[in-house]
Every structure is written in C-alpha cells, then in structure tokens.
Design a protein around this motif. Sequence first.
Motif, PDB file in Angstrom:
ATOM      1  N   SER A  70       0.827  -1.194   0.000  1.00 47.74           N
ATOM      2  CA  SER A  70       0.000   0.000   0.000  1.00 47.74           C
ATOM      3  C   SER A  70       0.872   1.260   0.000  1.00 47.74           C
ATOM      4  N   GLU A 115     -16.804   6.053  -0.931  1.00 48.90           N
ATOM      5  CA  GLU A 115     -16.363   5.321  -2.125  1.00 48.90           C
ATOM      6  C   GLU A 115     -14.852   5.101  -2.172  1.00 48.90           C
ATOM      7  N   SER A 116     -14.178   5.551  -1.156  1.00 46.20           N
ATOM      8  CA  SER A 116     -12.720   5.489  -1.195  1.00 46.20           C
ATOM      9  C   SER A 116     -12.236   4.123  -0.718  1.00 46.20           C
ATOM     10  N   SER A 117     -11.611   3.394  -1.665  1.00 45.29           N
ATOM     11  CA  SER A 117     -11.312   1.987  -1.387  1.00 45.29           C
ATOM     12  C   SER A 117     -10.167   1.789  -0.395  1.00 45.29           C
ATOM     13  N   HIS A 118      -9.178   2.684  -0.422  1.00 48.75           N
ATOM     14  CA  HIS A 118      -7.986   2.447   0.403  1.00 48.75           C
ATOM     15  C   HIS A 118      -8.031   3.162   1.749  1.00 48.75           C
ATOM     16  N   SER A 119      -8.959   4.106   1.867  1.00 47.63           N
ATOM     17  CA  SER A 119      -8.906   5.039   2.989  1.00 47.63           C
ATOM     18  C   SER A 119      -8.871   4.403   4.371  1.00 47.63           C
ATOM     19  N   GLU A 120      -9.842   3.498   4.601  1.00 50.59           N
ATOM     20  CA  GLU A 120     -10.021   3.023   5.965  1.00 50.59           C
ATOM     21  C   GLU A 120      -8.790   2.292   6.484  1.00 50.59           C
TER      22      GLU A 120
END
Lengths: 371, 96
Positions: free
Chosen positions: A80, A251-256
């Motif tokens: 990441s 909608e943010s795939s990497h955020s969490e």
Amino acid sequence: MATRRTIESNEPNDRSGGSLRSRGTEMATAAAQKAAETEPGGAGSTAARAAEQQAAFDEAVAADERIEPRDWMPDAYRTSLIRQIAQHAHSEIIGMQPEANWITRAPSLRRKAILMAKAQDEAGHGLYLYSAAETLGVSRDELLDKLHSGRQKYSSIFNYPTLTWADVGAIGWLVDGAAITNQVPLCRCSYGPYARAMIRVCKEESFHQRQGYESLLALSRGTQAQHEMAQDAVNRWWWPSLMMFGPPDEESSHSEQSMTWKIKRHSNDELRQRFVDICVPQAESLGLTLPDPDLKWNEARGHHDFGPIDWTEFWDVLKGNGPCNDQRITQRRRAHEEGAWVREAAAAYATKQAGAPRADTAATAHGEATA
Amino acid sequence: MSSSTEWPLWEIFVRSRRGLSHTHAGSLHAPDAEMALRNARDLYTRRSEGVSLWVVPAAAITASSPDEKDSFFEPAGDKPYRHPTFYDIPEGVKHL
Ligand SMILES: [Fe+2]
Ligand SMILES: [Fe+2]
C-alpha cells in the motif's frame, strides 16, 4: 520500555540511553533490505514468530512510533505504501509539465526565475519520494517503468491544460494549496522515510503557494483583461482541485485501512472541507470568486457548504480521457528515452574512472574529516 | 533498449552549519561520487541548507539489525548510574 521512544530522534545532543539506534535505522539500503529478508528461522517457530512480529508492528503503530525500513511490516502495508508513495512521486515529476509550459513565456524575468525554481523543487520532491519508495524494496527503474507503461498513476489534476499565464498562478494557489492540505498530515505518517520526505516537501511547498497567490493577485488588480484572465483560470482549476482529495469517503477503497495503519490521518472529505474553508476568505482577498453558486457559510456546521462535485469527470480523467493524459505521458516517456544516452555515458565514465588511479580528495581521509 | 544500468545508491549527509555534525538527509542515485556530490547539492541544499556534504555508497554501510535491537542494546538498559540524574544531591549544593 524506555528505549522505544528514541526511534525518531534526530537530536544531535540527545542524551537518552538508546539514541544510537536511530542513526543506523535511517539507512535504507537494498543490501540491508535483503539481509532482513533472509533472516534464518526454524520452521517450527515460524508461526509464533510471525504473530510476534505482527504484534510488535501493531504496538508500534498504536503508540504512534515510526516504522523504519528494516522493521518487519505486513506485506499489505508495504504494498500500500509503495503504491501511494510511487503515485505521489510520479505526480511531482509529471506536475512539472503544465507549468513548464509557461517558463519560456513568463511575463518577466522575476516570474521566470520563480517558475524555474518551483519546477526544480517539484523535481526534487519526486526524487525524495522515489528514494522513500525504494526503502521498501522497489527499484527506481521499476517505478519509472510502471509510470511509463501506465501501471502506476499520477494525480489526475495534471491532465488539465494550462491555457493562459494566469493558470500558473491558479496552480500555485489551488493545486499546491490542495497538495499542502493533503501533505501536512502525512508528515506524521507511520512510515519514517515517507514522513521525513513529506517534512522536507512541506517546507518547500509554502513558497509555491504564495508565489501563485501573489501572481494571481497582481493579475486580479491589473487591467480588466488581466482580471478576467485570473478569474477564468480560477473557474477552471477550482473543481479539479477539490477532486485532488480523492473520491468521497464512502467510495474510497484504500482510505479506511490507511487510517488504521496511520498512513493517512484524515479522511478525503475532511481534508476537502478544510481546503474549502481555507480558500473562501483567500479568494475574497484576491477579489476573485469561486465558481460554485452553492458555496456558503453554514453557521450550524461551522464550515462552508459547497455544491456537488462531478465525479463522472473525475473517473473519466483517471481512466485516461482527460484533455492532456496522452500528452503528459508521451512527453515523459520521450524525455526518459532521449536521456538514455546520458545515463549510459555517465555510467560508462564512472566505470572507466573506477579503473584508473584516484587523485581526488577522498583518497586523503582523516577520520571524520573529509570535511 | 533502456538497459538496466541503474546507477548506484548514495546516502547523503549534510552539515547544516559550522559547528554541527553531518546529519543524514536522504539518498540519491548517481554514477560516481563526484556526480553524487553535485546531485546532492542540487537536491538537498537548494536553500542553503548545508555548508558541507558527504556522499557514501549505500552498499558500504553496515547497519545493526532491527531484530536484535533489544539484545544488542540491552547492556545500556540496566545502567542508569551512567546518567547524572541517578545521583541524589542535597538541596542547595551548587555547580554540581
Ligand atoms: Fe511538490
Ligand atoms: Fe509544489
């Protein structure tokens, strides 16, 4: 565990017990990387060892300590980070293009010198970040190759054209401004080399933003035509700048995951809101308006409300259909290919010199003092 | 065509002003030491951040292993008497 806390210490006179270690772990050598990976370990204890390493990592992140290159880290964390840092590095160097477009046509020698200094800074930011990515075990060639073949992205903002001189001012104010809003929290990112690179970058960015603002202000206070040119540039750059913070949180795939790892400290929407709140009074002082009829202060929230963002446009530009995607990547590839002979010549010269007897100052080292 | 002749990695140390020691600033790629110095100047001292630079081939650096950090540095852990704060001195005693 008192010795834990000195990891980030760069104090030259740090008197605490374990400070020596911080020097050693700064080093991010590929050789060291390999050494860490080929650590011997009995097959039976592997699972216990893995659990122990994971626990040490989690504990360090939870305690707000920095992870350093040779520390154990989960593969997904490494992947990441490589993705994010590489994308960041690519954005810095691609970002030179829209502005470089105006270097030869800058309206004065002063503005030209400033613009060249800014473009040189962006190249430097790219290099800081590529180095940070390399500490994770990828090579520079590999990163550039992925950029050139489209397997890694750069920020979509740079796929918009710079149509007038005022765009240079608008980029400095809005694009560098949005970048700063994004980057300041990254100075506390859990990965040491990335955080340190961001500290250097942030120090340099504030000049970028201020020169843009000053330039726009001069236009805004100039002739009617200059004022209109400044307004037109702000109209075109405002919405793409808001998109720089990435898709909405839901909608943010990497955020969490990034937040859990403390790579990111704030959500996309949070940072976007912060940026809007900062820009509104700045636009007022410029004597320019922001192109959003829904933009207004919300007393209850203590923030500005703003209109909906056209995410179709965002995804479309990201997919490669922006006004300048092809131009940017073609120019980057061409620069790389046309520079190949320089890289090869320098390498050949270095090889030749290495064979010859050395007459340089390094041959007369005196302890600390080659200085 | 672009043969993989990646230049070696160098670690850069900057003395920010006279009287201070060189501090690690970052790394860069360069074909040789001389080019590493020039690149380091352009990369790490664009705003007069340094008065002296060292460039060291990254491959020449030997680092302690993070895995042995506890045992390797442990000997210092139980020796608080190496620090001045370990000692109780009566109130009012000066210059000590
Ligand atoms: Fe930058
Ligand atoms: Fe910038």
